[in-house]
Design a protein around this motif. Structure first.
Motif, PDB file in Angstrom:
ATOM      1  N   TYR A  69       0.819  -1.225   0.000  1.00  0.00           N
ATOM      2  CA  TYR A  69       0.000   0.000   0.000  1.00  0.00           C
ATOM      3  C   TYR A  69       0.841   1.258   0.000  1.00  0.00           C
ATOM      4  O   TYR A  69       0.351   2.329   0.320  1.00  0.00           O
ATOM      5  N   ARG A  70       2.126   1.112  -0.372  1.00  0.00           N
ATOM      6  CA  ARG A  70       3.013   2.281  -0.256  1.00  0.00           C
ATOM      7  C   ARG A  70       2.546   3.465  -1.091  1.00  0.00           C
ATOM      8  O   ARG A  70       2.719   4.596  -0.724  1.00  0.00           O
ATOM      9  N   GLN A  71       1.922   3.178  -2.236  1.00  0.00           N
ATOM     10  CA  GLN A  71       1.452   4.272  -3.109  1.00  0.00           C
ATOM     11  C   GLN A  71      -0.068   4.373  -3.137  1.00  0.00           C
ATOM     12  O   GLN A  71      -0.631   5.020  -4.011  1.00  0.00           O
ATOM     13  N   TYR A 120       6.958   6.755  11.184  1.00  0.00           N
ATOM     14  CA  TYR A 120       6.547   5.350  11.172  1.00  0.00           C
ATOM     15  C   TYR A 120       7.517   4.498  10.343  1.00  0.00           C
ATOM     16  O   TYR A 120       8.277   5.021   9.518  1.00  0.00           O
ATOM     17  N   VAL A 121       7.437   3.189  10.572  1.00  0.00           N
ATOM     18  CA  VAL A 121       8.049   2.204   9.675  1.00  0.00           C
ATOM     19  C   VAL A 121       6.956   1.202   9.332  1.00  0.00           C
ATOM     20  O   VAL A 121       6.241   0.724  10.221  1.00  0.00           O
ATOM     21  N   ALA A 122       6.822   0.915   8.039  1.00  0.00           N
ATOM     22  CA  ALA A 122       5.835  -0.074   7.590  1.00  0.00           C
ATOM     23  C   ALA A 122       6.532  -1.101   6.709  1.00  0.00           C
ATOM     24  O   ALA A 122       7.381  -0.739   5.892  1.00  0.00           O
ATOM     25  N   ALA A 123       6.164  -2.362   6.897  1.00  0.00           N
ATOM     26  CA  ALA A 123       6.640  -3.430   6.009  1.00  0.00           C
ATOM     27  C   ALA A 123       5.469  -3.826   5.118  1.00  0.00           C
ATOM     28  O   ALA A 123       4.413  -4.223   5.625  1.00  0.00           O
ATOM     29  N   ASP A 124       5.648  -3.715   3.828  1.00  0.00           N
ATOM     30  CA  ASP A 124       4.554  -3.984   2.883  1.00  0.00           C
ATOM     31  C   ASP A 124       4.745  -5.299   2.143  1.00  0.00           C
ATOM     32  O   ASP A 124       5.869  -5.745   1.907  1.00  0.00           O
ATOM     33  N   GLY A 125       3.615  -5.893   1.756  1.00  0.00           N
ATOM     34  CA  GLY A 125       3.651  -7.050   0.862  1.00  0.00           C
ATOM     35  C   GLY A 125       4.030  -8.353   1.532  1.00  0.00           C
ATOM     36  O   GLY A 125       4.505  -9.276   0.862  1.00  0.00           O
ATOM     37  N   ARG A 140      14.383  -6.409   6.447  1.00  0.00           N
ATOM     38  CA  ARG A 140      14.715  -5.046   6.036  1.00  0.00           C
ATOM     39  C   ARG A 140      14.019  -4.027   6.956  1.00  0.00           C
ATOM     40  O   ARG A 140      14.636  -3.063   7.413  1.00  0.00           O
ATOM     41  N   ALA A 141      12.745  -4.287   7.236  1.00  0.00           N
ATOM     42  CA  ALA A 141      11.981  -3.360   8.086  1.00  0.00           C
ATOM     43  C   ALA A 141      12.513  -3.368   9.520  1.00  0.00           C
ATOM     44  O   ALA A 141      12.556  -2.326  10.178  1.00  0.00           O
ATOM     45  N   ILE A 142      12.937  -4.534   9.992  1.00  0.00           N
ATOM     46  CA  ILE A 142      13.485  -4.629  11.354  1.00  0.00           C
ATOM     47  C   ILE A 142      14.761  -3.789  11.459  1.00  0.00           C
ATOM     48  O   ILE A 142      14.952  -3.030  12.418  1.00  0.00           O
ATOM     49  N   ARG A 143      15.621  -3.883  10.457  1.00  0.00           N
ATOM     50  CA  ARG A 143      16.855  -3.070  10.470  1.00  0.00           C
ATOM     51  C   ARG A 143      16.500  -1.587  10.442  1.00  0.00           C
ATOM     52  O   ARG A 143      17.100  -0.780  11.148  1.00  0.00           O
ATOM     53  N   GLU A 144      15.509  -1.254   9.611  1.00  0.00           N
ATOM     54  CA  GLU A 144      15.104   0.155   9.528  1.00  0.00           C
ATOM     55  C   GLU A 144      14.554   0.640  10.884  1.00  0.00           C
ATOM     56  O   GLU A 144      14.888   1.745  11.343  1.00  0.00           O
ATOM     57  N   ALA A 145      13.723  -0.204  11.513  1.00  0.00           N
ATOM     58  CA  ALA A 145      13.139   0.186  12.813  1.00  0.00           C
ATOM     59  C   ALA A 145      14.242   0.426  13.841  1.00  0.00           C
ATOM     60  O   ALA A 145      14.219   1.414  14.580  1.00  0.00           O
ATOM     61  N   GLN A 146      15.224  -0.471  13.870  1.00  0.00           N
ATOM     62  CA  GLN A 146      16.338  -0.305  14.828  1.00  0.00           C
ATOM     63  C   GLN A 146      17.112   0.972  14.548  1.00  0.00           C
ATOM     64  O   GLN A 146      17.415   1.752  15.450  1.00  0.00           O
ATOM     65  N   ASP A 147      17.419   1.190  13.277  1.00  0.00           N
ATOM     66  CA  ASP A 147      18.204   2.376  12.898  1.00  0.00           C
ATOM     67  C   ASP A 147      17.457   3.660  13.245  1.00  0.00           C
ATOM     68  O   ASP A 147      18.047   4.631  13.711  1.00  0.00           O
ATOM     69  N   ILE A 188       5.630 -12.223  -3.438  1.00  0.00           N
ATOM     70  CA  ILE A 188       6.474 -11.735  -4.537  1.00  0.00           C
ATOM     71  C   ILE A 188       7.919 -11.751  -4.074  1.00  0.00           C
ATOM     72  O   ILE A 188       8.826 -12.169  -4.789  1.00  0.00           O
ATOM     73  N   GLU A 189       8.116 -11.310  -2.837  1.00  0.00           N
ATOM     74  CA  GLU A 189       9.432 -11.359  -2.197  1.00  0.00           C
ATOM     75  C   GLU A 189       9.249 -12.139  -0.893  1.00  0.00           C
ATOM     76  O   GLU A 189       8.205 -11.992  -0.243  1.00  0.00           O
TER      77      GLU A 189
END
Ligand SMILES: Cc1cc2nc3c(=O)[nH]c(=O)nc-3n(C[C@H](O)[C@H](O)[C@H](O)COP(=O)(O)O)c2cc1C
Length: 207
Positions: free
Chosen positions: A150-152, A176-181, A195-202, A186-187
């Motif tokens: 839902y990013r776009q 916020y941090v959101a992990a999509d899909g 990826r989202a976990i690393r972003e949340a920590q950072d 697909i992935e």
């Protein structure tokens, strides 16, 4: 307050609101915990956890609604039912983790919001300013995971609602941090989540 090498360091009280309904299975909870891990590195935060699934939260209806009207009319803001509102209003920072459900957030989080939206505790109103927030927190951070991407998409109404609520409660900064899909296959979900976990920590480290 913590004393570090002779320096007094103020600690900030973070209220962590966990609405990850699937508990141990929840990917959103992993994001939330990653954010808290990032905060812990800084040693300047104390975290108070509120797990909504364990709370006796009641929606505003029937007698529960009428009781609220009566208490507000009589200015009885110290009534125990307003404890969630006082806790929210007095936190230095707010972190909320909730999955994306039905284009927004689970109803349980909305019920919690009904319970903390109390005039005289989390917001107020006057002739000059209209409605204005009176919460102490300067920042709110929201963590979510979504089955679709839902990013776009204008159909995504969770982030706008949480951002607007931050404004309503007088909290100036929202992020916020959101992990999509995660359910699209697909992935691989673990790659997206990693990826989202690393972003949340950072993000927590500089929050
Ligand atoms: C009741 C329910 C409603 C959901 N609604 C949506 C939705 O509207 N759109 C979507 O993309 N995914 C939806 N999902 C999928 C979740 O957003 C996705 O699986 C998310 O990662 C769940 O987070 P969790 O692992 O923390 O429980 C829904 C899942 C459930 C159980």
């Amino acid at each position: 307050m913590r004393r570090l090498s002779g320096v007094l360091r103020m600690t900030k009280n973070v209220l962590y609101i966990d609405c990850c309904i699937r508990g141990e299975e929840s990917r959103t909870r992993q994001l939330g915990e990653a954010f808290l891990f990032g905060l812990a590195i800084r040693e300047t935060f104390t975290v108070e956890r509120l797990t909504l699934m364990e709370e006796p939260l009641i929606p505003l209806a029937g007698d529960f609604f009428l009781q609220r009207e009566r208490l507000l009319e009589n200015g009885e803001l110290s009534h125990p039912r307003f404890r969630y509102a006082h806790q929210f209003a007095s936190a230095d920072r707010i972190v909320i983790a909730a999955p994306f459900w039905d284009l927004s957030v689970p109803a349980l989080l909305k019920i919690y919001i009904e319970n903390i939206s109390v005039q005289g505790i989390t917001f107020d109103v006057d002739e000059d300013m209209g409605l204005f927030g009176i919460c102490r927190a300067e920042k709110m951070f929201f963590l979510t995971t979504r089955g679709g991407d839902y990013r776009q998409s204008p159909l995504e109404t969770g982030i706008p609602m949480m951002r607007n609520l931050a404004t309503f409660f007088g909290i100036k900064e929202f992020d916020y941090v959101a992990a999509d899909g995660l359910d699209l296959l697909i992935e691989p979900p673990e790659v997206i989540l990693g990826r989202a976990i690393r972003e949340a920590q950072d993000r927590a480290v500089v929050w």
